[in-house]
Design a protein around this motif. Structure first.
Motif, PDB file in Angstrom:
ATOM      1  N   LEU A  10      -3.694  -2.903   3.657  1.00 36.44           N
ATOM      2  CA  LEU A  10      -3.944  -1.467   3.552  1.00 36.44           C
ATOM      3  C   LEU A  10      -5.433  -1.173   3.470  1.00 36.44           C
ATOM      4  CD1 LEU A  10      -1.235  -0.617   0.864  1.00 36.44           C
ATOM      5  CD2 LEU A  10      -1.038  -0.335   3.346  1.00 36.44           C
ATOM      6  N   ALA A  11      -5.791   0.065   3.797  1.00 38.20           N
ATOM      7  CA  ALA A  11      -7.175   0.496   3.630  1.00 38.20           C
ATOM      8  C   ALA A  11      -7.515   0.498   2.141  1.00 38.20           C
ATOM      9  CB  ALA A  11      -7.364   1.892   4.213  1.00 38.20           C
ATOM     10  N   PRO A  12      -8.694   0.023   1.760  1.00 44.82           N
ATOM     11  CA  PRO A  12      -9.070  -0.031   0.341  1.00 44.82           C
ATOM     12  C   PRO A  12      -9.084   1.359  -0.300  1.00 44.82           C
ATOM     13  CG  PRO A  12     -10.538  -1.391   1.662  1.00 44.82           C
ATOM     14  CD  PRO A  12      -9.723  -0.588   2.631  1.00 44.82           C
ATOM     15  N   SER A  13      -8.885   1.367  -1.609  1.00 44.80           N
ATOM     16  CA  SER A  13      -8.857   2.602  -2.383  1.00 44.80           C
ATOM     17  C   SER A  13      -9.405   2.326  -3.769  1.00 44.80           C
ATOM     18  CB  SER A  13      -7.421   3.127  -2.478  1.00 44.80           C
ATOM     19  OG  SER A  13      -7.236   4.009  -3.556  1.00 44.80           O
ATOM     20  N   LYS A  14      -9.798   3.376  -4.481  1.00 47.62           N
ATOM     21  CA  LYS A  14     -10.284   3.210  -5.850  1.00 47.62           C
ATOM     22  C   LYS A  14      -9.198   2.653  -6.758  1.00 47.62           C
ATOM     23  CE  LYS A  14      -9.252   7.978  -7.289  1.00 47.62           C
ATOM     24  NZ  LYS A  14      -9.820   9.238  -7.831  1.00 47.62           N
ATOM     25  N   LEU A  15      -7.916   2.831  -6.391  1.00 47.49           N
ATOM     26  CA  LEU A  15      -6.832   2.282  -7.193  1.00 47.49           C
ATOM     27  C   LEU A  15      -6.793   0.765  -7.125  1.00 47.49           C
ATOM     28  CD1 LEU A  15      -5.922   5.318  -6.832  1.00 47.49           C
ATOM     29  CD2 LEU A  15      -3.585   4.466  -7.127  1.00 47.49           C
ATOM     30  N   GLY A  16      -7.589   0.176  -6.247  1.00 45.14           N
ATOM     31  CA  GLY A  16      -7.686  -1.271  -6.168  1.00 45.14           C
ATOM     32  C   GLY A  16      -8.871  -1.833  -6.925  1.00 45.14           C
ATOM     33  N   THR A  17      -9.516  -1.008  -7.761  1.00 44.13           N
ATOM     34  CA  THR A  17     -10.692  -1.457  -8.511  1.00 44.13           C
ATOM     35  C   THR A  17     -10.378  -1.549 -10.006  1.00 44.13           C
ATOM     36  OG1 THR A  17     -11.548   0.770  -8.913  1.00 44.13           O
ATOM     37  CG2 THR A  17     -12.182  -0.309  -6.844  1.00 44.13           C
ATOM     38  N   LYS A  18     -10.963  -2.521 -10.655  1.00 48.41           N
ATOM     39  CA  LYS A  18     -10.779  -2.679 -12.097  1.00 48.41           C
ATOM     40  C   LYS A  18     -11.381  -1.504 -12.858  1.00 48.41           C
ATOM     41  CE  LYS A  18     -11.453  -6.101 -15.794  1.00 48.41           C
ATOM     42  NZ  LYS A  18     -12.277  -5.291 -16.703  1.00 48.41           N
ATOM     43  N   GLU A  19     -12.469  -0.958 -12.330  1.00 47.90           N
ATOM     44  CA  GLU A  19     -13.129   0.181 -12.984  1.00 47.90           C
ATOM     45  C   GLU A  19     -12.172   1.366 -13.109  1.00 47.90           C
ATOM     46  OE1 GLU A  19     -15.978  -2.656 -11.568  1.00 47.90           O
ATOM     47  OE2 GLU A  19     -14.399  -1.567 -10.475  1.00 47.90           O
ATOM     48  N   SER A 193      -7.288  -3.395  -2.990  1.00 48.02           N
ATOM     49  CA  SER A 193      -8.600  -3.941  -3.335  1.00 48.02           C
ATOM     50  C   SER A 193      -9.392  -4.270  -2.071  1.00 48.02           C
ATOM     51  CB  SER A 193      -8.441  -5.205  -4.179  1.00 48.02           C
ATOM     52  OG  SER A 193      -9.694  -5.837  -4.375  1.00 48.02           O
ATOM     53  N   ALA A 194     -10.669  -3.953  -2.098  1.00 53.40           N
ATOM     54  CA  ALA A 194     -11.543  -4.228  -0.948  1.00 53.40           C
ATOM     55  C   ALA A 194     -12.191  -5.602  -1.031  1.00 53.40           C
ATOM     56  CB  ALA A 194     -12.633  -3.156  -0.860  1.00 53.40           C
ATOM     57  N   GLU A 195     -11.977  -6.320  -2.129  1.00 48.24           N
ATOM     58  CA  GLU A 195     -12.624  -7.611  -2.306  1.00 48.24           C
ATOM     59  C   GLU A 195     -12.109  -8.626  -1.278  1.00 48.24           C
ATOM     60  OE1 GLU A 195     -12.085  -8.892  -6.287  1.00 48.24           O
ATOM     61  OE2 GLU A 195     -13.155  -7.184  -7.181  1.00 48.24           O
ATOM     62  N   THR A 196     -12.916  -9.641  -1.020  1.00 51.93           N
ATOM     63  CA  THR A 196     -12.516 -10.731  -0.129  1.00 51.93           C
ATOM     64  C   THR A 196     -12.940 -12.061  -0.747  1.00 51.93           C
ATOM     65  OG1 THR A 196     -14.588 -10.560   1.126  1.00 51.93           O
ATOM     66  CG2 THR A 196     -12.681  -9.348   1.980  1.00 51.93           C
ATOM     67  N   SER A 225       7.541  -1.477  -5.177  1.00 51.56           N
ATOM     68  CA  SER A 225       6.393  -0.971  -4.422  1.00 51.56           C
ATOM     69  C   SER A 225       6.671   0.407  -3.850  1.00 51.56           C
ATOM     70  CB  SER A 225       6.073  -1.946  -3.268  1.00 51.56           C
ATOM     71  OG  SER A 225       5.116  -1.402  -2.389  1.00 51.56           O
ATOM     72  N   CYS A 226       5.619   1.215  -3.811  1.00 51.45           N
ATOM     73  CA  CYS A 226       5.693   2.499  -3.099  1.00 51.45           C
ATOM     74  C   CYS A 226       4.885   2.458  -1.808  1.00 51.45           C
ATOM     75  CB  CYS A 226       5.219   3.650  -3.981  1.00 51.45           C
ATOM     76  SG  CYS A 226       3.461   3.579  -4.426  1.00 51.45           S
ATOM     77  N   ASN A 227       4.132   1.376  -1.608  1.00 53.47           N
ATOM     78  CA  ASN A 227       3.268   1.259  -0.424  1.00 53.47           C
ATOM     79  C   ASN A 227       3.875   0.434   0.698  1.00 53.47           C
ATOM     80  OD1 ASN A 227       1.217   2.776  -1.562  1.00 53.47           O
ATOM     81  ND2 ASN A 227       0.075   1.017  -2.319  1.00 53.47           N
ATOM     82  N   TRP A 228       4.856  -0.401   0.355  1.00 55.96           N
ATOM     83  CA  TRP A 228       5.423  -1.313   1.337  1.00 55.96           C
ATOM     84  C   TRP A 228       6.929  -1.115   1.428  1.00 55.96           C
ATOM     85  CZ3 TRP A 228       1.673  -3.497   4.044  1.00 55.96           C
ATOM     86  CH2 TRP A 228       0.450  -3.795   3.430  1.00 55.96           C
ATOM     87  N   THR A 229       7.468  -1.157   2.651  1.00 54.02           N
ATOM     88  CA  THR A 229       8.902  -1.053   2.879  1.00 54.02           C
ATOM     89  C   THR A 229       9.572  -2.403   2.629  1.00 54.02           C
ATOM     90  OG1 THR A 229       8.713  -1.661   5.207  1.00 54.02           O
ATOM     91  CG2 THR A 229       8.489   0.697   4.656  1.00 54.02           C
ATOM     92  N   GLU A 230      10.903  -2.416   2.654  1.00 59.69           N
ATOM     93  CA  GLU A 230      11.602  -3.692   2.461  1.00 59.69           C
ATOM     94  C   GLU A 230      11.206  -4.732   3.507  1.00 59.69           C
ATOM     95  OE1 GLU A 230      16.086  -5.596   2.648  1.00 59.69           O
ATOM     96  OE2 GLU A 230      15.817  -3.688   1.599  1.00 59.69           O
ATOM     97  N   PRO A 231      11.210  -4.412   4.799  1.00 65.96           N
ATOM     98  CA  PRO A 231      10.797  -5.437   5.771  1.00 65.96           C
ATOM     99  C   PRO A 231       9.373  -5.928   5.538  1.00 65.96           C
ATOM    100  CG  PRO A 231      11.950  -3.657   6.885  1.00 65.96           C
ATOM    101  CD  PRO A 231      11.707  -3.187   5.483  1.00 65.96           C
ATOM    102  N   GLU A 232       8.488  -5.036   5.104  1.00 69.60           N
ATOM    103  CA  GLU A 232       7.106  -5.446   4.860  1.00 69.60           C
ATOM    104  C   GLU A 232       6.998  -6.342   3.630  1.00 69.60           C
ATOM    105  OE1 GLU A 232       4.682  -1.655   6.788  1.00 69.60           O
ATOM    106  OE2 GLU A 232       5.481  -1.507   4.748  1.00 69.60           O
ATOM    107  N   LEU A 233       7.717  -6.001   2.558  1.00 72.32           N
ATOM    108  CA  LEU A 233       7.695  -6.861   1.368  1.00 72.32           C
ATOM    109  C   LEU A 233       8.279  -8.233   1.684  1.00 72.32           C
ATOM    110  CD1 LEU A 233       8.743  -4.447  -1.538  1.00 72.32           C
ATOM    111  CD2 LEU A 233       6.515  -5.532  -1.210  1.00 72.32           C
ATOM    112  N   ARG A 234       9.322  -8.259   2.473  1.00 71.32           N
ATOM    113  CA  ARG A 234       9.909  -9.546   2.844  1.00 71.32           C
ATOM    114  C   ARG A 234       8.917 -10.372   3.659  1.00 71.32           C
ATOM    115  NH1 ARG A 234      16.147  -9.023   4.639  1.00 71.32           N
ATOM    116  NH2 ARG A 234      15.835 -11.301   4.587  1.00 71.32           N
ATOM    117  N   ALA A 235       8.155  -9.697   4.501  1.00 71.07           N
ATOM    118  CA  ALA A 235       7.148 -10.417   5.282  1.00 71.07           C
ATOM    119  C   ALA A 235       6.039 -10.967   4.388  1.00 71.07           C
ATOM    120  CB  ALA A 235       6.561  -9.484   6.348  1.00 71.07           C
TER     121      ALA A 235
END
Length: 284
Positions: A10-19, A193-196, A225-235
């Motif tokens: 997914l595209a990074p978001s502030k919700l992916g930051t510890k801050e 999270s945008a980290e790598t 999850s609210c971001n991923w569908t069942e097929p995506e989570l299975r993947a």
């Protein structure tokens, strides 16, 4: 049969930051201090996710598989600890909710008896971990207000599922893993999270292998999850681990799913969140 290709991160978001989470839980600690009934955000409460997960545990696993007095639960990204508190508070639904006219239905009465035997508090070890120390402080503060601070079977610790030492969660009776590992929205946050890492991989790409290490052989991983569908989570989760040297070639297989209210849009049927249960298979 090879595992399906993983979805694009997914595209990074502030919700992916510890801050972001440190700031949120700092505010929620203050709110809870002023009003102990304000426990903060309960993720996916609008879908009644916690109650649905407890119902799934009761209907999917007989006591011979997950005994309530012994089963260990590890909650990844525990937040305010609400899911673990719900496990400790679980109980049989009130008899007042049952219809009065089924007294002559012996089969139904027997089913109700079995269900009654299944429901009750989960009193085995419950551990909530979070990489935000403010989350852990909030959960402990709520536990104290619930008169649970001296209950050694429910605890909260600061720990990063992606980078923390495994010895923090794999020790004592759980040295070989936990019976049930829970994730209610944490993989969603990790996915933002945008980290790598040194190989340019996003955190979500190494998440499965870390989770595999902390589930006992034959144990279960329940992810919501609210971001991923069942097929995506299975993947993301099915198949063997070992991409980062973890998992030992063991893998997750789908074992069940939680049913939520569905909606239809444009002829397509769906639901706002997905909860899947995976079982860890040991592969030699």
């Amino acid at each position: 049969m090879s595992a399906p290709a993983r979805p694009e991160p997914l595209a990074p978001s502030k919700l992916g930051t510890k801050e972001y989470w440190d700031s949120l839980y700092t505010t929620e600690i203050a709110n809870n201090s002023a009003n102990p009934s304000d426990i903060g955000t309960v993720w996916f409460d609008d879908s009644d996710a916690e109650a649905k997960i407890l119902d799934f545990l009761a209907s999917h696993f007989p006591p011979s598989i997950l005994p309530r007095s012994e089963t260990s639960f590890l909650d990844l990204g525990c937040g305010n600890g609400s899911l673990l508190f719900a496990l400790r508070d679980d109980k049989q639904h009130s008899d007042d909710e049952k219809e009065d006219d089924d007294d002559d239905d012996e089969q139904q009465q027997q089913q109700d008896k079995v269900e009654t035997q299944r429901r009750g508090p989960w009193t085995g070890p419950l551990l909530g971990v979070d990489y935000s120390p403010h989350s852990v402080a909030l959960a402990r503060q709520i536990a104290s207000s619930r008169n649970l601070p001296h209950d050694e079977t429910i605890s909260f610790r600061e720990w990063d599922v992606l980078a923390g030492p495994l010895s923090t969660v794999l020790a004592g009776a759980q040295s070989h893993g936990w019976d049930v590992v829970l994730d209610k929205g944490t993989f969603d946050a990790v996915s933002l999270s945008a980290e790598t890492d040194a190989d340019g991989r996003r955190p979500c790409e190494g998440y499965r292998d870390r989770v595999l290490r902390i589930v006992r052989p034959g144990g279960y991983f329940i992810v919501t999850s609210c971001n991923w569908t069942e097929p995506e989570l299975r993947a993301w989760f099915e198949g063997a681990g070992g991409e980062d040297g973890g998992g030992g070639g063991d893998g997750f297989v789908l074992d069940g799913r939680v049913e939520y209210q569905t909606f239809s849009f444009g002829g397509v049927k769906g639901q706002t969140i997905t909860t899947l249960c995976f079982r860890k298979e040991v592969r030699t």
